[in-house]
Design a protein around this motif. Structure first.
Motif, mmCIF file in Angstrom:
data_model
loop_
_atom_site.group_PDB
_atom_site.id
_atom_site.type_symbol
_atom_site.label_atom_id
_atom_site.label_comp_id
_atom_site.label_asym_id
_atom_site.label_seq_id
_atom_site.Cartn_x
_atom_site.Cartn_y
_atom_site.Cartn_z
ATOM 1 N N MET A 1 0.829 -1.189 0.000
ATOM 2 C CA MET A 1 0.000 0.000 0.000
ATOM 3 C C MET A 1 0.869 1.247 0.000
ATOM 4 S SD MET A 1 -3.278 -1.029 2.439
ATOM 5 C CE MET A 1 -3.341 0.580 3.072
ATOM 6 N N ILE A 2 0.330 2.310 -0.558
ATOM 7 C CA ILE A 2 1.025 3.597 -0.580
ATOM 8 C C ILE A 2 0.810 4.279 0.770
ATOM 9 C CG2 ILE A 2 1.171 5.845 -1.698
ATOM 10 C CD1 ILE A 2 -0.035 4.548 -4.215
ATOM 11 N N ASP A 4 -0.109 6.997 3.454
ATOM 12 C CA ASP A 4 -1.098 8.073 3.335
ATOM 13 C C ASP A 4 -0.473 9.440 3.099
ATOM 14 O OD1 ASP A 4 -3.266 6.420 3.488
ATOM 15 O OD2 ASP A 4 -3.631 6.759 5.624
ATOM 16 N N CYS A 65 -4.617 5.266 -5.820
ATOM 17 C CA CYS A 65 -5.175 5.112 -4.479
ATOM 18 C C CYS A 65 -4.896 3.713 -3.963
ATOM 19 C CB CYS A 65 -6.665 5.419 -4.446
ATOM 20 S SG CYS A 65 -7.708 4.246 -5.303
ATOM 21 N N ASN A 66 -5.017 3.563 -2.654
ATOM 22 C CA ASN A 66 -4.812 2.257 -2.034
ATOM 23 C C ASN A 66 -5.938 1.316 -2.429
ATOM 24 O OD1 ASN A 66 -2.338 2.611 -0.737
ATOM 25 N ND2 ASN A 66 -3.296 3.757 0.908
ATOM 26 N N TRP A 68 -7.949 -0.697 -0.791
ATOM 27 C CA TRP A 68 -9.156 -0.876 -0.007
ATOM 28 C C TRP A 68 -9.457 0.365 0.795
ATOM 29 C CZ3 TRP A 68 -5.191 -4.466 -0.178
ATOM 30 C CH2 TRP A 68 -5.462 -5.592 -0.944
ATOM 31 N N THR A 70 -10.331 2.368 4.229
ATOM 32 C CA THR A 70 -9.739 2.239 5.549
ATOM 33 C C THR A 70 -10.572 1.287 6.402
ATOM 34 O OG1 THR A 70 -8.893 4.476 5.393
ATOM 35 C CG2 THR A 70 -8.987 3.512 7.587
ATOM 36 N N HIS A 106 -0.347 -3.657 -4.676
ATOM 37 C CA HIS A 106 0.205 -2.468 -4.031
ATOM 38 C C HIS A 106 -0.780 -1.309 -4.031
ATOM 39 C CE1 HIS A 106 2.857 1.122 -3.683
ATOM 40 N NE2 HIS A 106 3.407 0.362 -2.751
ATOM 41 N N HIS A 107 -1.325 -0.963 -5.207
ATOM 42 C CA HIS A 107 -2.273 0.141 -5.316
ATOM 43 C C HIS A 107 -3.063 -0.013 -6.607
ATOM 44 C CE1 HIS A 107 1.135 1.680 -7.717
ATOM 45 N NE2 HIS A 107 0.213 2.366 -8.402
#
Length: 117
Positions: A1-2, A4, A65-66, A68, A70, A106-107
């Motif tokens: 994930m990227i 925030d 964007c990620n 999923w 939050t 990853h994203h």
């Protein structure tokens, strides 16, 4: 994930509701849409003008964007959605494209389009 802190833009993603048309088909219903907030990175890739039939400004953008929401396990942006940011409305072009690191997702990279005029 990227992380925030690398996704500085707060986006409003509008998801269409569903209704049945007079032929019994399920169709999008924007009058019953829902919204979700998404952190992302917005980047304009191209810009063009269409002056033949009208005076239109056309922009193609990329949203990173990620995968999923939050705390959730569902995809944040779908192909039928609209994205609102910085006073503009964007249409999602096609399905979101997954981008992988060697071990896992990853994203997402999501193509967007805006037309004014």
């Amino acid at each position: 994930m990227i992380p925030d802190d690398l996704l500085p833009h707060l986006l409003d993603v509008e998801h269409p509701g569903q209704t049945t048309d007079r032929y019994g088909n399920t169709v999008d219903d924007w009058s019953t849409s829902t919204h979700s907030a998404v952190q992302g990175w917005m980047q304009q890739n191209t810009g063009a003008e269409d002056g033949e039939q009208r005076n239109a400004q056309i922009g193609e953008w990329l949203l990173l964007c990620n995968p999923w929401t939050t705390g959730g396990d569902s995809l944040t942006v779908h192909g039928a959605d609209r994205v609102h940011w910085n006073g503009q409305q964007f249409e999602v072009i096609g399905p979101p494209g997954p981008a992988y690191e060697p071990a896992a997702l990853h994203h997402y990279e999501i193509r967007l389009k805006t037309v004014e005029g």
